[in-house]
Design a protein around this motif. Structure first.
Motif, mmCIF file in Angstrom:
data_model
loop_
_atom_site.group_PDB
_atom_site.id
_atom_site.type_symbol
_atom_site.label_atom_id
_atom_site.label_comp_id
_atom_site.label_asym_id
_atom_site.label_seq_id
_atom_site.Cartn_x
_atom_site.Cartn_y
_atom_site.Cartn_z
ATOM 1 N N ALA A 13 0.804 -1.235 0.000
ATOM 2 C CA ALA A 13 0.000 0.000 0.000
ATOM 3 C C ALA A 13 0.835 1.284 0.000
ATOM 4 O O ALA A 13 0.549 2.200 -0.797
ATOM 5 C CB ALA A 13 -0.979 -0.034 1.162
ATOM 6 N N PRO A 14 1.874 1.407 0.854
ATOM 7 C CA PRO A 14 2.612 2.681 0.863
ATOM 8 C C PRO A 14 3.308 2.964 -0.467
ATOM 9 O O PRO A 14 3.488 4.120 -0.850
ATOM 10 C CB PRO A 14 3.666 2.476 1.972
ATOM 11 N N ILE A 15 3.676 1.914 -1.175
ATOM 12 C CA ILE A 15 4.334 2.073 -2.482
ATOM 13 C C ILE A 15 3.278 2.450 -3.531
ATOM 14 O O ILE A 15 3.451 3.394 -4.312
ATOM 15 C CB ILE A 15 5.018 0.728 -2.889
ATOM 16 N N VAL A 16 2.176 1.696 -3.515
ATOM 17 C CA VAL A 16 1.114 1.903 -4.506
ATOM 18 C C VAL A 16 0.522 3.313 -4.376
ATOM 19 O O VAL A 16 0.229 3.975 -5.376
ATOM 20 C CB VAL A 16 0.028 0.808 -4.343
ATOM 21 N N ARG A 17 0.376 3.767 -3.119
ATOM 22 C CA ARG A 17 -0.185 5.109 -2.883
ATOM 23 C C ARG A 17 0.639 6.196 -3.582
ATOM 24 O O ARG A 17 0.125 7.206 -4.028
ATOM 25 C CB ARG A 17 -0.221 5.400 -1.378
ATOM 26 N N CYS A 20 3.378 -1.475 -8.630
ATOM 27 C CA CYS A 20 2.151 -1.790 -9.365
ATOM 28 C C CYS A 20 1.191 -0.601 -9.442
ATOM 29 O O CYS A 20 0.313 -0.544 -10.305
ATOM 30 C CB CYS A 20 1.478 -2.970 -8.654
ATOM 31 N N GLY A 21 1.385 0.358 -8.522
ATOM 32 C CA GLY A 21 0.527 1.545 -8.497
ATOM 33 C C GLY A 21 0.609 2.370 -9.767
ATOM 34 O O GLY A 21 -0.247 3.229 -10.025
ATOM 35 N N LEU A 22 1.646 2.145 -10.593
ATOM 36 C CA LEU A 22 1.758 2.907 -11.841
ATOM 37 C C LEU A 22 1.089 2.181 -13.010
ATOM 38 O O LEU A 22 0.908 2.765 -14.086
ATOM 39 C CB LEU A 22 3.241 3.174 -12.167
ATOM 40 N N LEU A 24 -0.241 -8.628 -13.678
ATOM 41 C CA LEU A 24 -1.266 -8.594 -14.732
ATOM 42 C C LEU A 24 -1.866 -7.197 -14.853
ATOM 43 O O LEU A 24 -2.321 -6.794 -15.919
ATOM 44 C CB LEU A 24 -2.387 -9.587 -14.414
ATOM 45 N N GLY A 25 -1.857 -6.492 -13.740
ATOM 46 C CA GLY A 25 -2.426 -5.143 -13.689
ATOM 47 C C GLY A 25 -2.574 -4.782 -12.223
ATOM 48 O O GLY A 25 -2.271 -5.605 -11.351
ATOM 49 N N MET A 26 -3.038 -3.556 -11.951
ATOM 50 C CA MET A 26 -3.324 -3.198 -10.556
ATOM 51 C C MET A 26 -4.738 -3.649 -10.201
ATOM 52 O O MET A 26 -4.955 -4.349 -9.222
ATOM 53 C CB MET A 26 -3.172 -1.674 -10.363
ATOM 54 N N HIS A 27 -5.714 -3.257 -11.066
ATOM 55 C CA HIS A 27 -7.116 -3.582 -10.790
ATOM 56 C C HIS A 27 -7.710 -4.527 -11.822
ATOM 57 O O HIS A 27 -8.710 -5.179 -11.565
ATOM 58 C CB HIS A 27 -7.968 -2.296 -10.774
ATOM 59 N N LEU A 36 -3.113 -9.757 -9.874
ATOM 60 C CA LEU A 36 -3.358 -8.317 -9.872
ATOM 61 C C LEU A 36 -2.729 -7.709 -8.622
ATOM 62 O O LEU A 36 -2.619 -8.384 -7.587
ATOM 63 C CB LEU A 36 -4.858 -8.028 -9.868
ATOM 64 N N GLY A 37 -2.382 -6.419 -8.710
ATOM 65 C CA GLY A 37 -1.826 -5.750 -7.536
ATOM 66 C C GLY A 37 -2.790 -5.782 -6.361
ATOM 67 O O GLY A 37 -2.385 -5.988 -5.217
#
Ligand SMILES: Cc1cc2nc3c(=O)[nH]c(=O)nc-3n(C[C@H](O)[C@H](O)[C@H](O)COP(=O)(O)O)c2cc1C
Length: 334
Positions: free
Chosen positions: A99-103, A108-110, A137-140, A166-167
């Motif tokens: 989460a802290p990276i994705v935020r 994967c947040g990108l 595969l993707g984030m969402h 998925l992320g």
């Protein structure tokens, strides 16, 4: 023969672990480092990244993994790592789901932002190095991965590592191999597979289903069974009729006792413990050892109760004594 690479596991597969693993077990062709952040030249001091220092990585080739999203920082960081340490291959982390990276739209947040992904890849590919990407595969949604694959096809990447989740799944549930199949049909780069190869049978199934994949990045499976790469290499060499790699043994009991595997694991573990303690002190290494025991417990088929009784021990000496007792006993409780 397949190539087997050690996966980056931040907090776990740093050079102390890698070097102990490679001293006691074979079968690995390369490793990708846990990520380091890219930075602009003025802020860079790559000498402090001891995990990447060549003197700490003498046995198996290491590919540094970079984390970040600002295109110019990739050139700065790769140039510094090339000048200081001689690296010419770099991998970009586009898959971390924490989460802290994705935020911060990293890892994967990108993935939902293909223009930003492409900007980084375009900048990195202008540098005179071999650049690769590690993604999910993707984030969402797998649609994100398909769009990124179409963008990546336009650049001269060395390879793409895919972890087929998925992320938003993090590490829960199972990989989606149908979605992987679709992604492979779009992606034109060599693919390295990463995910849930925990035993030889997993490799057998996946290498049969995806014969185009020649390189396998093993993470948690190696922590659960450090000889997994040897088992896969032996299996593959027998299948190909190649002699010279003869470590495979599929009889669990022979594997665990008669084949000296417990003795070898104990030697590996003692080496690892001493190496970590020399670097971090006994108290500092306790948390890493406990994290590793979540995986090692599988090698010994510990029950949850046995693992729990180990993990609650608060002091290094008592922990060590309990680990030794468990290691020397097939079924013993603490
Ligand atoms: C504790 C932990 C730390 C990880 N750190 C990284 C990392 O630094 N860079 C990266 O690309 N992937 C990282 N991963 C993902 C792994 O490299 C790998 O893709 C994933 O665990 C699936 O493969 P496996 O089932 O063989 O472990 C991490 C995974 C775990 C469980």
């Amino acid at each position: 023969m397949p190539e087997i690479w050690l996966a980056p596991l931040h907090g776990l597969t740093h050079y102390h672990f890698r070097n102990c693993l490679f001293r006691h077990y074979s079968g690995f062709n390369a490793a990708i480092s846990p990520f380091v952040p890219v930075q602009e030249t003025a802020k860079l001091n790559v000498r402090k990244w001891k995990d990447l220092a060549p003197e700490n990585n003498t046995s198996v080739e290491l590919i540094p993994q970079l984390m970040g999203i600002i295109p110019a920082h990739f050139g700065d960081t790769m140039n510094a790592l090339h000048q200081e340490f001689g690296y010419t291959r770099f991998n970009w982390n586009l898959g971390c789901p924490m989460a802290p990276i994705v935020r911060k739209r990293r890892g994967c947040g990108l993935m939902p932002f293909p223009d930003e992904v492409e900007a980084v890849v375009a900048a990195a590919c202008r540098q005179p190095y071999r650049f690769s990407v590690k993604m999910r595969l993707g984030m969402h949604s797998p649609e994100e991965g398909l769009e990124i694959a179409r963008r990546l096809n336009q650049y001269p990447l060395e390879f793409v590592v895919i972890h087929p989740r998925l992320g938003e799944q993090q590490y829960a549930g199972v990989p989606d191999w149908n979605a992987l199949e679709e992604l492979l049909s779009v992606l034109q780069h060599p693919v390295i597979y990463s995910g849930d190869v925990f035993q030889l049978a997993d490799y057998e199934i996946l290498s049969t289903r995806f014969p185009q994949i020649k390189t396998w990045l093993l993470g948690r499976g190696v922590l659960r069974n450090p000889r997994l790469a040897e088992e896969i290499q032996s299996f593959a060499s027998e299948k190909d009729g190649v002699s010279g790699f003869n470590n495979f043994c599929d009889d669990k009991e022979v594997l665990r006792v008669g084949n000296g595997e417990i003795v070898r694991f104990n030697e590996f573990y003692e080496d690892l413990k001493q190496t970590l303690e020399a670097y971090r002190g006994a108290n500092g290494s306790l948390s890493v050892l406990k994290e590793l025991w979540h995986y090692f417990a599988h090698f010994f088929h510990f029950t949850d109760e046995q693992l729990h009784s180990l993990l609650v021990i608060p002091t290094p000496d008592a922990f060590d004594a309990a680990a030794k007792k468990l290691l020397s006993s097939e079924t013993g409780k603490l």
